[in-house]
Design a protein around this motif. Structure first.
Motif, PDB file in Angstrom:
ATOM      1  N   LYS A  70       0.839  -1.169   0.086  1.00  0.00           N
ATOM      2  CA  LYS A  70      -0.023  -0.029  -0.199  1.00  0.00           C
ATOM      3  C   LYS A  70       0.782   1.063   0.031  1.00  0.00           C
TER       4      LYS A  70
ATOM      5  N   LYS B  31       0.760   1.984   9.858  1.00  0.00           N
ATOM      6  CA  LYS B  31      -0.225   1.140  10.228  1.00  0.00           C
ATOM      7  C   LYS B  31      -1.118   1.208   8.851  1.00  0.00           C
ATOM      8  N   ASP B  32      -2.075  -0.008   8.910  1.00  0.00           N
ATOM      9  CA  ASP B  32      -2.922   0.168   7.494  1.00  0.00           C
ATOM     10  C   ASP B  32      -4.111   1.145   7.761  1.00  0.00           C
ATOM     11  N   ASP B  33      -4.107   1.790   8.942  1.00  0.00           N
ATOM     12  CA  ASP B  33      -5.102   2.981   9.159  1.00  0.00           C
ATOM     13  C   ASP B  33      -4.455   4.103   8.486  1.00  0.00           C
TER      14      ASP B  33
ATOM     15  N   ASN C 122      -5.850   4.594   4.288  1.00  0.00           N
ATOM     16  CA  ASN C 122      -7.254   4.617   4.046  1.00  0.00           C
ATOM     17  C   ASN C 122      -7.788   5.796   3.486  1.00  0.00           C
TER      18      ASN C 122
ATOM     19  N   ASP D 210      -8.997   5.889  17.970  1.00  0.00           N
ATOM     20  CA  ASP D 210     -10.143   4.857  17.411  1.00  0.00           C
ATOM     21  C   ASP D 210     -10.894   5.788  16.497  1.00  0.00           C
TER      22      ASP D 210
ATOM     23  N   ARG E 279     -13.405   1.874  10.380  1.00  0.00           N
ATOM     24  CA  ARG E 279     -13.388   0.535  11.050  1.00  0.00           C
ATOM     25  C   ARG E 279     -13.225  -0.295   9.772  1.00  0.00           C
ATOM     26  N   ASP E 280     -13.131  -1.647  10.101  1.00  0.00           N
ATOM     27  CA  ASP E 280     -12.956  -2.789   9.097  1.00  0.00           C
ATOM     28  C   ASP E 280     -14.498  -2.937   8.358  1.00  0.00           C
ATOM     29  N   TRP E 281     -15.544  -2.726   8.949  1.00  0.00           N
ATOM     30  CA  TRP E 281     -16.605  -2.769   8.273  1.00  0.00           C
ATOM     31  C   TRP E 281     -17.119  -1.664   7.603  1.00  0.00           C
TER      32      TRP E 281
ATOM     33  N   THR F 230     -16.544   3.256   7.258  1.00  0.00           N
ATOM     34  CA  THR F 230     -16.408   4.360   7.701  1.00  0.00           C
ATOM     35  C   THR F 230     -17.807   5.059   8.186  1.00  0.00           C
TER      36      THR F 230
ATOM     37  N   HIS G  68     -17.946   2.851   2.562  1.00  0.00           N
ATOM     38  CA  HIS G  68     -17.268   1.512   2.357  1.00  0.00           C
ATOM     39  C   HIS G  68     -16.866   1.168   1.295  1.00  0.00           C
TER      40      HIS G  68
END
Lengths: 261, 406
Positions: free
Chosen positions: A78, A248-250, A253, B108, B158-160, B162, B213
């Motif tokens: 990535k 990280k992956d975050d 995105n 988070d 999140r994985d699921w 935004t 997503h």
């Protein structure tokens, strides 16, 4: 059991050479695999990039970018490229998820509109920021993206090199083939000749100023791409390499793309 | 990410940022930046003005500096004021705070507080579902310029997917051209007499939630907006002197919308759709969608040609509050891929059932490292008396803009 394996190895070692006769294709693939293996484990890196574009009259213009790359186990890397100059495109950012097979996933962030736009990565031969680098030259190089054929070994720039050809295994490449010079000792990519769809020599890429990072990874400071058909060239210089920065992956995105600076 | 130009903030900024320390914005500076642009613009209208008070040309100047400050850890502050001075239209001479944002980056979630701009959508011609910010219509009728919107925005990635939650505590009224401005209706919109359905007027708290997503080749977003419509319904009224004017009425609406894009090889498929209740007497549905396809390296050059084809539909038909109730739009985007980033976008929007159509051409080229010349041509053709753009029928436009980016 161990004895058995040892015996087998012994037998193989003593067997006549023709039993091992690797085809040039197998040898080419083995070189690419070994090259890839040596590149594994960097985890992530960030670096600054400067591109100087020159036309055939020698007139130059400059692009300044930054790159962050995250290694992805089992798939392509990535990466996030942020544009700093020219100033009118400052803040524009490109997020790329490379894949071993199939097209990469790409998103472009346009800061004036605050818009994240999914873009098609299928047109791999398109110019990257007006430079002589195509998208397919700057995105993650995976073993599976090509088929290979070893040509010969030769001394290049005083280094003992493998010379092999690779053929794009993906659709829409601008190339029929690439001839690659890779030094045998450290698997550093020294030169690539690119042949266009008509199989004429189109471009030559030369890597210079290799430095060793983390005691293991060789990265070049300069990549020089020369277009033989148009007389244009692009010098891409890399600096401020930092490895294992904890990305990280975050950090890769659409939210991070929007706040990319 | 640690890759930023480092610098030392000035004293005034240190005080301002010091005040924020109790809010969790603490720690040393990771980066600060000053950038922005200044632009000069000339507009020429080849056809004589149709409405009294209008000029056939105008000159304009605008500036938009941007200041950015980032703390270690990635939290940041952004300040972007904007000002335009226009020779012909007093309404186009305006100031706006485009951004005044604190972005808090937590383990988070992301919290964005202040005045910001948010874009939703995938299509190119009409930004149908893009509802968070008000349109700064005096800037350009393409509706891509937006006023800064005060908000609290919590974003969970999140994985699921935004999830974005928006609280919009203050409403911004749309800007409209004044008496001296072109590209307006026969009657001036009197923004000073705006009416609101809510008794709280612009202080009505609006809210929105958006889930988005990515699933492989598909990117999608689903949203619900409840609050003051960004798009006013225009009502015939009178100004203080008794002259007829249009009065913008801002209703309370509820909008559910979807936007998606699907990439398939060289094809990029896009769609936006919404269902809105509360605007006018009847609920309505609107839709836009189509594709984008790019030809790379056309005619043996480095040039790319992108083709955009989109349909536009609004089930209110003639009563739609946009010109795009039943249209087809074709766009051609040429990228020369030279050092000057020369590019051009040609557009043709055609009503499917009538003769009304409009064309535009936007072209730009960089000069040196910091200057960009922008050309824009718009023309409106075949407009009948009951067409949305009838009053703009003589407002064909030639616009030249020279911008310095710093």
């Amino acid at each position: 059991m161990r004895k058995c394996i040892s015996l087998t190895l012994l037998f193989l070692c003593l067997a006549p050479g023709y039993l091992f006769a690797e085809t040039p294709e197998e040898k080419g693939l083995a070189i690419a695999r070994e090259d890839d293996r040596r590149d594994n484990g960097f985890a992530d890196f960030t670096a600054s990039m400067v591109m100087v574009l020159k036309n055939r009259h020698g007139e130059a213009s400059q692009r300044i970018l930054r790159n962050s790359t995250l290694e992805v186990t089992g798939d392509g890397d990535k990466s996030l490229v942020i544009f700093d100059e020219p100033r009118d495109v400052k803040g524009t950012a490109l997020l790329n998820f490379a894949h071993k097979t199939g097209n990469d996933d790409q998103w472009l962030y346009l800061p004036a509109l605050k818009r994240v736009k999914r873009i098609s990565s299928a047109n791999k031969s398109g110019s990257f920021m007006g430079s002589e680098f195509a998208y397919e030259d700057v995105t993650s190089q995976e073993v599976e993206k090509y088929t290979y054929k070893w040509l010969r070994d030769e001394i290049h720039d005083g280094l003992d090199c493998f010379v092999f050809e690779r053929y794009p295994a993906y659709q829409n490449s601008g190339y029929t083939r690439q001839v690659v010079w890779l030094d045998k000792a450290e698997y550093r990519l020294l030169k690539i000749d690119f042949y266009d769809r008509k199989n004429s020599l189109l471009k030559t890429l030369t890597h210079r100023g290799y430095k060793k990072y983390l005691d293991k990874f060789w990265y070049p400071d300069a990549m020089f791409m020369e277009n033989h058909q148009t007389g244009k060239n692009t010098l891409l210089t890399w600096s401020d390499y930092q490895f294992q920065t904890g990305l990280k992956d975050d950090d890769f995105n659409k939210n991070s793309l929007k706040r990319a600076r | 990410m640690p890759l930023f130009r480092r610098g030392v903030p000035g004293p005034l900024l240190m005080i301002l940022l010091g005040l924020l320390t109790p809010l969790g914005f603490s720690g040393s500076a990771a980066a600060q930046e000053f950038s922005g642009f200044a632009t000069g613009e000339a507009r020429l209208f080849p056809s004589a003005a149709l409405h009294p008070g209008q000029d056939d040309q105008s000159a304009s100047f605008a500036v938009q500096p941007e200041f950015y400050y980032e703390w270690e850890g990635g939290s940041s502050f952004t300040l972007v004021p904007f000002y335009r001075q226009d020779s012909a239209d007093s309404e186009r001479t305006h100031f706006d705070l485009r951004e005044f944002t604190f972005l808090g980056l937590f383990e988070d979630f992301e919290l964005r507080v202040g005045v910001r701009k948010v874009f939703w959508g995938t299509t190119e011609v009409l930004h149908l579902v893009d509802i968070i910010n008000q349109t700064d219509l005096v800037e350009n009728i393409d509706t891509e310029d937006k006023l800064g919107q005060p908000m609290v925005n919590l974003s969970l990635a999140r994985d699921w997917g935004t999830l974005d939650l928006f609280l919009l505590p203050y409403f911004r009224e749309r800007t409209f051209p004044g008496r001296g401005g072109r590209l307006r209706g026969a009657l001036v919109v009197d923004t000073g007499r705006a009416e609101f359905e809510s008794g709280l007027e612009e202080w009505h708290p609006d809210g929105a939630i958006r889930y988005s997503h990515t699933l492989g080749a598909l990117d999608f977003g689903l949203h619900e907006f409840i609050g003051t419509s960004r798009e006013p319904t225009l009502r015939l009224g009178a100004d203080g002197a008794g002259n007829p004017v249009l009065i913008p009425v801002y209703e309370q609406i509820r909008q559910t919308g979807l936007d998606l894009s699907l990439v398939s090889g060289e094809w990029l498929w896009k769609m936006e759709a919404l269902y809105r209740a509360g605007q006018g007497d009847e609920d309505y549905f609107a839709w836009t969608g189509g594709f984008e396809y790019t030809f790379t390296g056309i005619v043996d050059t480095a040039m790319d040609l992108g083709v955009v084809l989109e349909g536009l539909y609004d089930d209110r038909g003639r009563h739609a509050t946009s010109a795009f109730e039943h249209d087809i739009a074709l766009g051609l985007r040429l990228a020369v891929n030279d050092a000057a980033s020369t590019q051009a976008l040609f557009g043709w929007v055609q009503d499917v059932t009538r003769s009304s159509r409009s064309f535009f051409l936007e072209a730009s080229r960089r000069f040196g490292n910091n200057w960009v010349l922008n050309l824009e041509i718009r023309t409106f053709m075949g407009q009948d008396a009951d067409d949305f753009l009838f009053d703009l029928r003589d407002d064909d436009l030639l616009q030249l803009e020279m911008t310095y980016y710093f």
